[in-house]
Design an enzyme around this catalytic site. Structure first.
Site, mmCIF file in Angstrom:
data_model
loop_
_atom_site.group_PDB
_atom_site.id
_atom_site.type_symbol
_atom_site.label_atom_id
_atom_site.label_comp_id
_atom_site.label_asym_id
_atom_site.label_seq_id
_atom_site.Cartn_x
_atom_site.Cartn_y
_atom_site.Cartn_z
ATOM 1 N N ASP A 110 31.266 44.608 29.570
ATOM 2 C CA ASP A 110 32.232 44.320 30.627
ATOM 3 C C ASP A 110 32.089 45.337 31.767
ATOM 4 O O ASP A 110 31.253 46.240 31.715
ATOM 5 C CB ASP A 110 33.653 44.209 30.071
ATOM 6 C CG ASP A 110 34.197 45.528 29.567
ATOM 7 O OD1 ASP A 110 33.646 46.585 29.920
ATOM 8 O OD2 ASP A 110 35.192 45.501 28.805
ATOM 9 N N MET A 116 46.135 49.719 33.755
ATOM 10 C CA MET A 116 46.201 48.655 34.772
ATOM 11 C C MET A 116 47.532 48.720 35.543
ATOM 12 O O MET A 116 48.183 47.701 35.767
ATOM 13 C CB MET A 116 46.039 47.278 34.109
ATOM 14 C CG MET A 116 44.677 47.110 33.466
ATOM 15 S SD MET A 116 44.473 45.558 32.592
ATOM 16 C CE MET A 116 44.979 46.024 30.929
ATOM 17 N N LYS A 133 34.538 41.354 35.394
ATOM 18 C CA LYS A 133 34.913 41.193 36.795
ATOM 19 C C LYS A 133 34.257 42.278 37.628
ATOM 20 O O LYS A 133 34.225 43.428 37.230
ATOM 21 C CB LYS A 133 36.425 41.377 36.918
ATOM 22 C CG LYS A 133 37.137 40.107 37.291
ATOM 23 C CD LYS A 133 38.602 40.395 37.492
ATOM 24 C CE LYS A 133 39.356 40.146 36.221
ATOM 25 N NZ LYS A 133 40.770 40.153 36.307
HETATM 26 N N1 SAH Z 1 39.871 48.964 26.218
HETATM 27 C C1 SAH Z 1 40.032 49.875 27.327
HETATM 28 C C2 SAH Z 1 41.107 49.412 28.291
HETATM 29 C C3 SAH Z 1 40.776 48.102 28.972
HETATM 30 S S1 SAH Z 1 42.001 47.640 30.130
HETATM 31 C C4 SAH Z 1 40.341 51.260 26.790
HETATM 32 O O1 SAH Z 1 40.630 51.412 25.603
HETATM 33 O O2 SAH Z 1 40.264 52.214 27.558
HETATM 34 C C5 SAH Z 1 41.329 48.268 31.627
HETATM 35 C C6 SAH Z 1 42.119 49.466 32.126
HETATM 36 O O3 SAH Z 1 41.771 50.614 31.379
HETATM 37 C C7 SAH Z 1 41.843 49.840 33.557
HETATM 38 O O4 SAH Z 1 42.559 49.030 34.459
HETATM 39 C C8 SAH Z 1 42.347 51.266 33.571
HETATM 40 O O5 SAH Z 1 43.762 51.304 33.587
HETATM 41 C C9 SAH Z 1 41.903 51.752 32.193
HETATM 42 N N2 SAH Z 1 40.605 52.440 32.241
HETATM 43 C C10 SAH Z 1 39.491 52.117 31.587
HETATM 44 N N3 SAH Z 1 38.497 52.996 31.834
HETATM 45 C C11 SAH Z 1 39.027 53.918 32.682
HETATM 46 C C12 SAH Z 1 38.522 55.104 33.309
HETATM 47 N N4 SAH Z 1 37.263 55.533 33.120
HETATM 48 N N5 SAH Z 1 39.353 55.802 34.103
HETATM 49 C C13 SAH Z 1 40.627 55.422 34.297
HETATM 50 N N6 SAH Z 1 41.150 54.316 33.737
HETATM 51 C C14 SAH Z 1 40.366 53.576 32.947
#
Ligand code: SAH
Length: 279
Positions: free
Chosen positions: A46, A183, A68
Site C-alpha cells: 500500500d 488519520m 491511494k
Molecule cells: N496500519 C497502519 C495504519 C494505517 S492507517 C499502522 O499500524 O501504522 C493510515 C494512517 O496511519 C495515516 O493516515 C497516519 O495517521 C498513520 N501513519 C502511518 N504511517 C505513518 C508515518 N510514517 N507517520 C505518521 N503517521 C503515519
C-alpha cells in the site's frame, strides 16, 4: 538470513504472508518481514510502504502497488483480496505488505478473512504501528507513570469519510488521558471540538508527527487550543499522527534525535521532581 542463530520460515508457493512494514524506516522492519520481503515472488503493497523498504526485495520480485496516491481512488478492497487469492492460486510466494501493523486501522483482518474464505494459507507478521513506534522514535512515550496508565488508539476517519460513528467522545475525553489518533488531520477541527465538549482543556499538549521515522519527518508541538491553526500554517503533510496528552511534554527530555542536532534535553520535562532528585 545471514548470521542468525535461529531458523526463519520459508515463504512457500501458494501462501500469502500478510505483513506489517512498520512506520517507514526500513530499520524498523521485523526480521520476519525482511525474511518475507527477500523471498517473495510478488509484493502487493500500500501507499505507506517506503521505497527504501521495497528496495529490500529480490531483483526478480514483482512489485504491485495497491493503494491511494496523488488523490487517485484506491483499488477496491475486494479487488485487492481477489488479486491476492489469484496470485496465491497461481503458485506465487505472495507478500502483502502494509504500513505499520496490518491489524491496526489497516484492513488486514478483512484481507485475511477473504483468504480464509478462499482456502488460501497465510501467515500474519505483525509490524510496528505508526502510533506506537512512530511516536517513540519522535521522543513521545505513550505511557509514563507520572502522567497516564491508559492510552486509546482512535481513527479520525470512518468508512463514510467522516469521523467514525460509535465513538463515545465524552467518555474518551473524560477517561483516556492520552489519545493517539490516526488519520486525524482532515477532521481535526471536529475532533478537537468533541474533546472540548468532553471537558478537555485548551492548554493541553498536542503533537502532530508526519512522515514519522522517515527523512521527511516533521514534528509539530502545539496545544489543543492551537492545533488546527498550527497545522494549517505548518508544513505537515499526510501521513500524520496526532497525540493528545501530557506525555507530549516529555519530548523536551526525550527527543534524542533532536539532541543529535544540538537540542538540549531536559532531565525533568514535567517539572515534577525536586532539584535534588534531578541533580
Ligand atoms: N496500519 C497502519 C495504519 C494505517 S492507517 C499502522 O499500524 O501504522 C493510515 C494512517 O496511519 C495515516 O493516515 C497516519 O495517521 C498513520 N501513519 C502511518 N504511517 C505513518 C508515518 N510514517 N507517520 C505518521 N503517521 C503515519
Amino acid at each position: 538470513m545471514e548470521r542468525l542463530t535461529f531458523e526463519m520460515p520459508q515463504l512457500e508457493p501458494g501462501w500469502v504472508w500478510l505483513t506489517g512494514a512498520g512506520p517507514g524506516d526500513p530499520g524498523l522492519l521485523t526480521l520476519h518481514a525482511l525474511n518475507g520481503i527477500r523471498q517473495a515472488d510478488v509484493i502487493v503493497h500500500d501507499a505507506l510502504v517506503s521505497d527504501e523498504t521495497l528496495a529490500q526485495a529480490g531483483l526478480d520480485c514483482e512489485i504491485v502497488y495497491a493503494g491511494k496516491r496523488g488523490g487517485k481512488p484506491s483499488p477496491k478492497q475486494l479487488d485487492i483480496s481477489a488479486r491476492l487469492i489469484q496470485l496465491a492460486r497461481d503458485g506465487k510466494k505472495v507478500l502483502r505488505l502494509k504500513g505499520g501493523d496490518p491489524f491496526i486501522f489497516g484492513r488486514g483482518s478483512e484481507e485475511a478473512l477473504a483468504l480464509v474464505a478462499a482456502g488460501v494459507p497465510f501467515r500474519v507478521i505483525p509490524g510496528i504501528s505508526a502510533g506506537v513506534g512512530g511516536l517513540a522514535r519522535a521522543g513521545i512515550p505513550l505511557t509514563h507513570r507520572e502522567t497516564n496508565s491508559a492510552v486509546t488508539f482512535i481513527t479520525g476517519h470512518g468508512a463514510s469519510g467522516d469521523i467514525p460513528d460509535g465513538i463515545d467522545w465524552p467518555a474518551l475525553a473524560a477517561g483516556s488521558p492520552v489519545l493517539v489518533i490516526y488519520m486525524a488531520i482532515k477532521h481535526l477541527a471536529i475532533i478537537r471540538q468533541r474533546l472540548f465538549d468532553g471537558g478537555r482543556h485548551r492548554d493541553e499538549a498536542v503533537a502532530v508527527v508526519s512522515n514519522a521515522t522517515l527523512a521527511e519527518e516533521v514534528v509539530l508541538e502545539t496545544t489543543l487550543g492551537r492545533c488546527v491553526e498550527d497545522v494549517a500554517s505548518s508544513n505537515i503533510e499526510p501521513p500524520a499522527m496526532v497525540v493528545v496528552g501530557e506525555v507530549v511534554r516529555l519530548r523536551d527530555g526525550l527527543d534524542w534525535a533532536g539532541a543529535l542536532g544540538g537540542k538540549l534535553l531536559a532531565a525533568d520535562p514535567l517539572g515534577t521532581r525536586s532539584a535534588r532528585e534531578v541533580g
